[in-house]
Design an enzyme around this catalytic site. Structure first.
Site, PDB file in Angstrom:
ATOM      1  N   HIS A   1      12.786  84.098 125.165  1.00  0.00           N
ATOM      2  CA  HIS A   1      12.230  85.065 124.581  1.00  0.00           C
ATOM      3  C   HIS A   1      12.013  86.366 125.685  1.00  0.00           C
ATOM      4  O   HIS A   1      11.387  86.170 126.758  1.00  0.00           O
ATOM      5  CB  HIS A   1      10.890  84.925 124.064  1.00  0.00           C
ATOM      6  CG  HIS A   1      10.024  85.636 123.199  1.00  0.00           C
ATOM      7  ND1 HIS A   1      10.399  86.101 121.819  1.00  0.00           N
ATOM      8  CD2 HIS A   1       8.972  86.818 123.758  1.00  0.00           C
ATOM      9  CE1 HIS A   1       9.424  87.046 121.586  1.00  0.00           C
ATOM     10  NE2 HIS A   1       8.878  87.346 122.364  1.00  0.00           N
ATOM     11  N   SER A   2      12.267  87.418 125.252  1.00  0.00           N
ATOM     12  CA  SER A   2      12.153  88.784 125.941  1.00  0.00           C
ATOM     13  C   SER A   2      12.853  88.711 127.352  1.00  0.00           C
ATOM     14  O   SER A   2      13.923  88.625 127.480  1.00  0.00           O
ATOM     15  CB  SER A   2      10.692  88.938 126.156  1.00  0.00           C
ATOM     16  OG  SER A   2      10.345  90.490 126.440  1.00  0.00           O
ATOM     17  N   MET A   3      12.075  88.400 128.743  1.00  0.00           N
ATOM     18  CA  MET A   3      12.837  88.061 129.854  1.00  0.00           C
ATOM     19  C   MET A   3      13.624  86.821 129.890  1.00  0.00           C
ATOM     20  O   MET A   3      14.413  86.893 130.257  1.00  0.00           O
ATOM     21  CB  MET A   3      11.535  88.207 131.089  1.00  0.00           C
ATOM     22  CG  MET A   3      12.118  87.415 132.241  1.00  0.00           C
ATOM     23  SD  MET A   3      10.493  87.277 133.515  1.00  0.00           S
ATOM     24  CE  MET A   3      11.375  86.447 134.691  1.00  0.00           C
TER      25      MET A   3
ATOM     26  N   SER B   1      15.825  86.197 121.904  1.00  0.00           N
ATOM     27  CA  SER B   1      14.635  86.718 121.348  1.00  0.00           C
ATOM     28  C   SER B   1      13.788  87.860 121.643  1.00  0.00           C
ATOM     29  O   SER B   1      13.433  87.774 122.816  1.00  0.00           O
ATOM     30  CB  SER B   1      13.531  85.379 121.034  1.00  0.00           C
ATOM     31  OG  SER B   1      12.494  85.513 120.484  1.00  0.00           O
TER      32      SER B   1
END
Length: 256
Positions: free
Chosen positions: A94-96, A122
């Protein structure tokens, strides 16, 4: 029968599952840790073992200094993951964590001839798209705090606790440095399917930035968007895990 490897401070399996025939490795967002995924095994198929990756500087890795470059981070993660790659495995980030899992996938392919059977990205723009915002990791503490408030991902109680923020800000600053110093290099597209997930109200990542992941695989690609902001990993967790479960079960049928 293979079993979950012995203690490893980099990999946290909240519910060890030696009978599982798939492993799902989960990579947290900036400032996050493995605890984000502690309840996930309750809502995923029983044949899936969830293994959360703990970045340095938090959780069981609290005594290690946070890393500030993506290349260093994935080079550190890859060898400690190897004992867990004796079964088919998938990545969720997710993200990073999306960027970390993508570059880790490329490293495992080039160094070990290994690849996940599925990659879940994500709330992260495609890596070939350059950043549009000025870097956050170089901001002063007060300015960084203001940015955190606007991002809506840090609990208010944490933001208002000076003691907690003294611990949290160096970790977050390091994570932002990982993202903001990243330089994309073009390589052969991946051969594993990619599922990309986004939030319709995400102010950080728009639809085009998610759709651009299509360029990164020659296999199947799908894009799903939830009615939420950047942190739908929490607000839409039930729907997210249902989607992941469906994809894993569909992929498993093609593996066996």
């Amino acid at each position: 029968m293979t079993t979950t490897p012995s203690f490893n401070s980099w990999v946290i399996c909240p519910q060890p599952n030696p009978k599982a025939n798939l492993r799902l490795f989960c990579f947290p967002y900036a400032g996050g840790n493995s605890a984000i995924f502690r309840t996930w095994p309750n809502n995923l198929p029983s044949n899936v073992e969830v293994c959360a990756v703990e970045y340095p500087g938090r959780g069981r890795q609290i005594k290690l200094a946070p890393l500030t470059r993506l290349e260093s981070l994935v080079e550190a993660i890859a060898p400690v993951l190897l004992p867990y790659l004796d079964k088919p495995f998938a990545f969720f980030g997710h993200s990073m964590g999306g960027l970390v899992s993508f570059e880790l996938t490329r490293l495992l392919r080039s160094h070990y001839s290994l690849t996940p059977f599925h990659l879940f990205i994500s709330a992260r723009r495609a890596p070939q798209i350059p950043p549009t915002k000025p870097p956050l990791h170089i901001l002063s503490d007060p300015d960084l705090l203001n940015e955190l408030r606007s991002l809506n991902g840090t609990p208010k109680a944490v933001l208002e606790s000076q003691e907690l923020m003294q611990m949290f800000l160096p970790i977050l600053r390091a994570d932002f440095a990982v993202l903001e110093t990243y330089i994309y290099t073009q390589k052969q597209p991946l051969e594993c399917p990619i599922t990309v997930i986004g939030g319709l109200q995400d102010q950080e990542v728009n639809h085009e930035a998610l759709q651009a992941w299509r360029e990164q695989t020659i296999a199947a690609f799908s894009l799903h968007e939830f009615n939420s902001d950047h942190f739908f990993i929490h607000s839409q967790q039930e729907l997210l895990l249902k989607l992941i479960s469906q994809e894993l079960q569909m992929r498993q049928r093609s593996l066996y």
